[in-house]
Design an enzyme around this catalytic site. Sequence first.
Site, PDB file in Angstrom:
ATOM      1  N   TYR A 113       6.005   6.255  -5.593  1.00 16.16           N
ATOM      2  CA  TYR A 113       5.724   5.291  -4.515  1.00 16.16           C
ATOM      3  C   TYR A 113       4.494   5.658  -3.698  1.00 16.16           C
ATOM      4  O   TYR A 113       3.949   6.734  -3.817  1.00 16.16           O
ATOM      5  CB  TYR A 113       6.957   5.043  -3.652  1.00 16.16           C
ATOM      6  N   GLU A 114       4.061   4.668  -2.927  1.00 19.48           N
ATOM      7  CA  GLU A 114       2.818   4.752  -2.158  1.00 19.48           C
ATOM      8  C   GLU A 114       1.668   5.207  -3.048  1.00 19.48           C
ATOM      9  O   GLU A 114       0.876   6.072  -2.702  1.00 19.48           O
ATOM     10  CB  GLU A 114       2.991   5.640  -0.910  1.00 19.48           C
ATOM     11  N   GLY A 115       1.605   4.587  -4.217  1.00 20.12           N
ATOM     12  CA  GLY A 115       0.571   4.923  -5.195  1.00 20.12           C
ATOM     13  C   GLY A 115       1.060   5.997  -6.136  1.00 20.12           C
ATOM     14  O   GLY A 115       1.302   7.121  -5.720  1.00 20.12           O
TER      15      GLY A 115
END
Lengths: 317, 246, 379
Positions: C362-364
Site C-alpha cells: 500500500y501507499e505505492g
Amino acid sequence: MSVLVYIENWDGKFKKVTNELLSYGKQIAHEMSVPLYAISLGNVADQEFAPLKNYGPDKIFVVNQGFEVLDNQVYADAIVQAVEKLDAQVVVFSQDNVGNAIAGRVAARLKAGFVSAVAGLPLSISPFIIKKKIYTNKVFGHVKINSAIKVLSLSKNTFEVIENPAAGEIVNLELAIKTSSTNRISVDKVTGKILLSDAERVVSGGRGMKGSENWGMLESLAQAMHAATGCSRPVSDEGWRPHTEHIGQTGKIIAPNLYFAIGISGAIQHIGGISSSKCIVAINKDPDAPIFEVADYGIIGDAFKIVPEFTKLLQQS
Amino acid sequence: MNILVCLSNVPDTTTKVKFNGTKLETEGVQWIINPWDELALTRALELKESGAGIDNISVITVGLEDAEPTIRKALAIGADDAYRINSEAFDSFYTAAQIAELAKNIPFDLIMTGFESADYNGVAVGAMLAELLDIPSVGAVSAVNVKDGKWLIDREIDGGKEVLQFDSRVLVSVQKGIAIDPRIPAMRGIMNARRKPLNVSNPVALDSFNEIIAIELPRSKSKVKLFDPEDVQSLLDALRNEAHVL
Amino acid sequence: MNFEFSEEQLMIRQAARDYAQRELIKDVLERDEKAIFPTHHLKALGELGFLGMMTSPKYGGSGMDAISYVLAMEEIAKVDASMAVIMSINNSLVNYGLEQYGNEFQKEKFLRPLSDGTQIGAFLLSEPEAGSDATHQNTSAIDMGDYYLINGTKNWISNAKSASTYIVIAQTNSEKKHHGINAFIVDKNTAGISLGPHENKMGMRSSDTHSVMFTDVKVPKENRIGEDGFGFKFAMKVLSGGRIGIAAQAVGIASGAMDLALKYAQERKAFGTEIFNHQAIAFKLADMAVKIENARNLCLKAAWLKDNHKPVDIASAMAKQYAADIAMEVTTEAVQIHGGYGYVKEYHVERLMREAKLTQIYEGTSEVQKIVISRGLVK
C-alpha cells in the site's frame, strides 16, 4: 557501649523476626565485646519475654506506657533517648515497613549513618563495613559507615537464629515520651490470615493462572501448608488480585523459607522480590521460563493438574 | 495547598546492572523516575485534577545535570515547577539534608516520597527528611486523600490498613497502590515542560556518612532440580526431607 | 551531521513506547483475531497528541517534527501495525494534506477535530481498476456550478468506516487527464455515500478497510482543495510525505519482530545451549539488525529532509521500498527463529509477518517506489 536491637511487637506479641534480630545483634555485640540490649515499646504480654532470653539479650528495656498508634516521630524519639542512655553504638531494626519508618528518623537525629537491607554480619567492625543489598537484590554493596553510631535494618532470612541464652533481665526504662499528634480515625484489619510480609511460606500465582477464577486452587494449597498468597505484577495490574499481594521490585520484597511460583515466568523485577527466599519451587509449562534459573525445585507441566494433586498429597499426609 | 514530591533518577528496573569498581556502568542504561516516586507524583496530579484544593505541585531532586530529562518528564506529565540540587546523591542522609535545607524556603503542606529507590534501596530519605524538618511521617502509605483541607492517609499495617488524619504538614512514603498507572506525557505537556521553572541550586556543605567501597555479585544458584509432572510425590519428599522447609 | 535526538524527541519516543507496551499489547491479539477497530486506543492516543503530531498547534495539533513522528510510528508499529496505519493515514495524508494545501476556512473547519483525536480522516485514492497508478481516476466529480457531483467507487480505503472526514480524489475533466483531477473534502455522512463490506484482510486486521461507493454525492465547491485541476499534484505530494510514515511503520514491524526473536533466541535451548549461541541463529540476528538499522536511517534521513523543507520524494521512496522489503525479510526470519512457536498466534511474530506484507503493497508498491527512485536517477 552497647548494641541495641529494637524488637517490634504486633498486637502485644513479638514478631517472628525478633529471634533473628537478637541472634544477629548478639553476634555483633560479641565481636565488639559489648552487651546486647533490646528495647520494646508498648504493651507486650509478660509471657512473651521469657523465650527471648534464648537469643542472647543481656537486658531487655521496656517502655510500657503509650505507643498505641505507630507515630514514627514518637517512636523514633524514644529510641533516640534509649540509644543515648545506653550508649549504643550499633542500633538494629528489622527491614520492614515499621523498622524502616523509624530507623531513618533515628539515624537523622543521631547524625548516624543508616544502612538498610543489610545482608550479613559486619565485614569489619573498625572501620565498620557492612554488606547491603542494592538494586533490589541484584548485587551487594559493601558499605563503610563513618559515623560514630551505626543504624542498621536487617533483611529477613539473612541470619540464622542461634540459641545463645543470656540473662535477658527485664528493665523498665524511664523516658520522656512525647505525646502523639497522630489522629487515627479508623483501623481495618483482617485477623487469622497469614501475613505476606511475615509469612514463612508463600504461594504465588502469575499470568499463567489465566484469571482470578482459578485462584481457588492456590488458596487451597496455601491453606494446606499454612502459607500466605501472593502474585506477580501482571496479576495485580489485571485486578485479579489486590495490589497488596504483588511481589516484586515495585511491590513487596519478601524472604520466606518456601516460595511457590506457579504460572510465573519470572521477570527480572519479580525475581528481585523473591531472591532472598530460602527455597523456591517453580511450576510452569514453559521450560524456558526464567523462573527456573532461580528455582531450587521445579516441575515443567500444567499447574492446573499439578497444584491440586500436590495439595491433595499434602492434606493426606 | 502545595505538594512537594521528591524524585530520584534511577536506572530502568529491567536493567541488568554491571559495575566498574563501585560505579554503575551507565553505558546503555535508560534512566527513569524512580517508580515509587512516579506513583507519588501521579497521585499528587490526581489530587490536583480532582479539585481537592491543590494549588501547586513541585518536584525536587538531588542530582547532576544528567537528571534533568527525568525532571522534565515530571514537568511534562503535570508538575508545576521543579528544584534540582546540583550534586550527586551521596547517601540517604546527605540527600535528605540537602532537600531539608531547600524545603525550608519552599511552601509545602505535604511531602511525598517513594518508599524506596530502585537503585540503592535506601528506604530512608523520607523518614530522615521528616525528622530534619521536625514534621510527622507516615510509611507504607497506600492512599492519600484530602477532606475539608485535611490529609487523609491510608497506611498499610500487617493484615489491614489504618486511616490517619493530619491537619498540618506531614510527609508520606508511598508504595504500590497509591495510584493506578504512571502517566504517559502528552505532547503538549512535553512542549510545555521547557517553559516551566526548573530551579537549580548548589548543595550546602555536608558530610555523608556512608560510602560504598566494594560491589559483590551474588553467588550463582545451583541448578534447578526438576521433577516429572506425574511424580508430584517426589517434590513433596524433597521439600520435606532434603530442603526441610515443609 | 548530528545523530543525537533531542530530549523532546526521546521523550516522545518513550511515550509512544510506553503506550504501546503498556496498552496496545493488551488486546492486540484479540483485535487481530476478530478484526476489531481500536476505538478506545484512538481516543487515548488522540489525547496524548499522536493523531495530529505534525499539525501546527494553531489547528489543535502537537507541532512536532517529522523525526519525532518517525520515532513514534516505529514504537507503535512494533506492537500494533494496525494502530500505526490509522495514525499514519490521519497524520501524514489527511492532516498534512489539509494543513499544507487547504485554505484557512477548510483548516478551521476540518483540520482541528482531526488533530486532537476527536475525529479521524480517510484518504480515498485507490480504485478497483487503479491502485498505485493515479494518473486517471474513474471516479468523477462533475462541476455543477454551485457544487460538484461525485460518482464512482474507491477501493481498499483504510479508516473508511471510522473516519468522519474523507479526502476524495476524483476526475473533473477527463480530457485534461491528470490535470483534470481534483481533491475534495467530503463529510462521510453526505447522502449518496455507502460502504462495501468489511475487507477480511491477511494482516493489519484491526484497521477497517472497505470500498466506498459514491452515488450522486453533492460536495460544496468550498470543499475543493486548491485550484481546479490540482488534485493529482496534491495526491502525489501528500503520498510522497506519507511514505515516510509507512516506512517508519515497516521499521517498527521489523524491529518488533527482531526484539521478539532476540529474546526468544536467548531463552530457547537446543543441543544443550541457548539457540543464540548457534551461529546459524546469531548471524541471522546480525543480518536482521543491520537491515533494520539501515531502514531506520533512511527513514530518519527522509524525515530530516522534510523537516528542513528539502525535496523528499526520492528519499521517502527509498525509505519506504527498503523498509517494506526488509520488514518482510526480517519478520520471515523471526518466524523461522521461533520455529514452531513462530507459527502460533500467541507468539506475535506470525502476525508481524502478515502485517509486513502490506507495507510492500500500500501507499505505492515496492515496484512503484522503484519507478520513482529510478526516474530520480536520470533526472
